[in-house]
Design a protein around this motif. Sequence first.
Motif, PDB file in Angstrom:
ATOM      1  N   LEU A  88      52.963  41.017  26.882  1.00 28.19           N
ATOM      2  CA  LEU A  88      51.730  40.391  26.381  1.00 28.19           C
ATOM      3  C   LEU A  88      51.931  38.902  26.123  1.00 28.19           C
ATOM      4  N   TRP A  89      53.095  38.541  25.604  1.00 27.19           N
ATOM      5  CA  TRP A  89      53.387  37.114  25.360  1.00 27.19           C
ATOM      6  C   TRP A  89      53.280  36.353  26.682  1.00 27.19           C
ATOM      7  N   GLU A  90      53.845  36.940  27.729  1.00 30.73           N
ATOM      8  CA  GLU A  90      53.860  36.272  29.032  1.00 30.73           C
ATOM      9  C   GLU A  90      52.505  36.332  29.724  1.00 30.73           C
ATOM     10  N   GLU A  91      51.874  37.502  29.761  1.00 35.37           N
ATOM     11  CA  GLU A  91      50.597  37.652  30.476  1.00 35.37           C
ATOM     12  C   GLU A  91      49.414  37.085  29.712  1.00 35.37           C
ATOM     13  N   ALA A  92      49.300  37.413  28.435  1.00 36.42           N
ATOM     14  CA  ALA A  92      48.108  37.028  27.673  1.00 36.42           C
ATOM     15  C   ALA A  92      48.190  35.610  27.125  1.00 36.42           C
TER      16      ALA A  92
ATOM     17  N   ARG B  40      47.585  28.478  22.010  1.00 38.93           N
ATOM     18  CA  ARG B  40      48.040  27.792  23.214  1.00 38.93           C
ATOM     19  C   ARG B  40      46.886  27.364  24.115  1.00 38.93           C
ATOM     20  N   GLY B  41      45.647  27.726  23.751  1.00 38.97           N
ATOM     21  CA  GLY B  41      44.494  27.369  24.575  1.00 38.97           C
ATOM     22  C   GLY B  41      44.422  28.158  25.868  1.00 38.97           C
ATOM     23  N   VAL B  42      44.896  29.404  25.836  1.00 38.55           N
ATOM     24  CA  VAL B  42      44.935  30.250  27.018  1.00 38.55           C
ATOM     25  C   VAL B  42      43.886  31.352  26.885  1.00 38.55           C
ATOM     26  N   ASP B  43      43.174  31.615  27.969  1.00 29.90           N
ATOM     27  CA  ASP B  43      42.234  32.737  27.997  1.00 29.90           C
ATOM     28  C   ASP B  43      43.033  34.004  28.252  1.00 29.90           C
ATOM     29  N   CYS B  44      43.202  34.817  27.229  1.00 31.10           N
ATOM     30  CA  CYS B  44      44.056  36.002  27.354  1.00 31.10           C
ATOM     31  C   CYS B  44      43.424  37.099  28.205  1.00 31.10           C
ATOM     32  N   ASP B  45      42.186  36.914  28.628  1.00 29.22           N
ATOM     33  CA  ASP B  45      41.501  37.934  29.422  1.00 29.22           C
ATOM     34  C   ASP B  45      41.489  37.645  30.916  1.00 29.22           C
ATOM     35  N   SER B  46      42.147  36.586  31.345  1.00 29.75           N
ATOM     36  CA  SER B  46      42.179  36.302  32.780  1.00 29.75           C
ATOM     37  C   SER B  46      43.575  35.842  33.186  1.00 29.75           C
ATOM     38  N   PHE B  47      43.935  36.167  34.419  1.00 26.69           N
ATOM     39  CA  PHE B  47      45.236  35.791  34.948  1.00 26.69           C
ATOM     40  C   PHE B  47      45.097  34.588  35.867  1.00 26.69           C
ATOM     41  N   ARG B  48      46.101  33.736  35.898  1.00 28.51           N
ATOM     42  CA  ARG B  48      46.098  32.586  36.806  1.00 28.51           C
ATOM     43  C   ARG B  48      46.539  32.984  38.206  1.00 28.51           C
ATOM     44  N   TYR B  49      47.479  33.903  38.328  1.00 28.81           N
ATOM     45  CA  TYR B  49      48.075  34.222  39.615  1.00 28.81           C
ATOM     46  C   TYR B  49      47.824  35.658  40.076  1.00 28.81           C
ATOM     47  N   CYS B  50      47.820  36.579  39.180  1.00 32.26           N
ATOM     48  CA  CYS B  50      47.801  37.988  39.539  1.00 32.26           C
ATOM     49  C   CYS B  50      46.377  38.533  39.590  1.00 32.26           C
ATOM     50  N   PRO B  51      45.975  39.039  40.737  1.00 34.90           N
ATOM     51  CA  PRO B  51      44.670  39.694  40.781  1.00 34.90           C
ATOM     52  C   PRO B  51      44.749  41.033  40.050  1.00 34.90           C
ATOM     53  N   TYR B  52      43.616  41.581  39.693  1.00 34.56           N
ATOM     54  CA  TYR B  52      43.625  42.856  38.990  1.00 34.56           C
ATOM     55  C   TYR B  52      44.105  43.992  39.888  1.00 34.56           C
ATOM     56  N   ILE B  53      43.950  43.837  41.186  1.00 35.42           N
ATOM     57  CA  ILE B  53      44.456  44.819  42.128  1.00 35.42           C
ATOM     58  C   ILE B  53      45.420  44.103  43.070  1.00 35.42           C
ATOM     59  N   ILE B  54      46.675  44.545  43.067  1.00 32.45           N
ATOM     60  CA  ILE B  54      47.701  43.956  43.926  1.00 32.45           C
ATOM     61  C   ILE B  54      47.611  44.623  45.297  1.00 32.45           C
TER      62      ILE B  54
ATOM     63  N   LEU C 252      52.761  35.431  45.244  1.00 32.36           N
ATOM     64  CA  LEU C 252      52.261  35.668  43.896  1.00 32.36           C
ATOM     65  C   LEU C 252      51.090  36.641  43.854  1.00 32.36           C
ATOM     66  N   GLY C 253      50.731  37.236  44.953  1.00 31.70           N
ATOM     67  CA  GLY C 253      49.692  38.250  44.946  1.00 31.70           C
ATOM     68  C   GLY C 253      48.305  37.741  45.249  1.00 31.70           C
ATOM     69  N   ARG C 254      48.207  36.503  45.652  1.00 27.21           N
ATOM     70  CA  ARG C 254      46.891  35.949  45.955  1.00 27.21           C
ATOM     71  C   ARG C 254      46.429  36.337  47.319  1.00 27.21           C
TER      72      ARG C 254
END
Length: 157
Positions: free
Chosen positions: A32-36, A135-149, A155-157
């Motif tokens: 969670l620290w890393e993703e969120a 940290r000013g991060v939106d914990c509900d969205s990912f920068r690199y990882c799509p919800y379905i890999i 990086l999964g894009r």
Amino acid sequence: ALEHSGWFDASAATYFLARGGSLSSAHEARLLWEEAAGAPATAMSTGGFRHGPQEMLREGVRIGLWIDAERLRAQDLALARDIRENGGSVMLTGQNVSPSDADLVFHLPAAPAHWQFLVDVIPAQLAAERLARLRGVDCDSFRYCPYIIETEGGLGR
């Protein structure tokens, strides 16, 4: 407690330590620290930390520590005290813990010791959301990882 705690530091190194079933909570907290929150973290057993990595203890490091309801409780409370005496800041989660035991304390409700793991990750989930906001991060969205890999490369894009 989360909003007013000085435990959070947007740039501090964070280690999560636990024993038994709570070790899974420590690993989820790291994720969670890393993703969120987009912050690096490490998770390991409390015993593993004491056999080498404790040498990284410096002023300002943050330690999340789960206290087992029965197993090595006194020893882990002593570790929390020693971390604080050496400049670290401790977030403590467990049953029958005192606010004086750490910089941020989450007191879990009474339950059989072997069922503590069912609820002891909840404070870490809330803490990760708090750190993300700091940290000013939106914990509900990912920068690199799509919800379905859909691929194994990159990086999964």
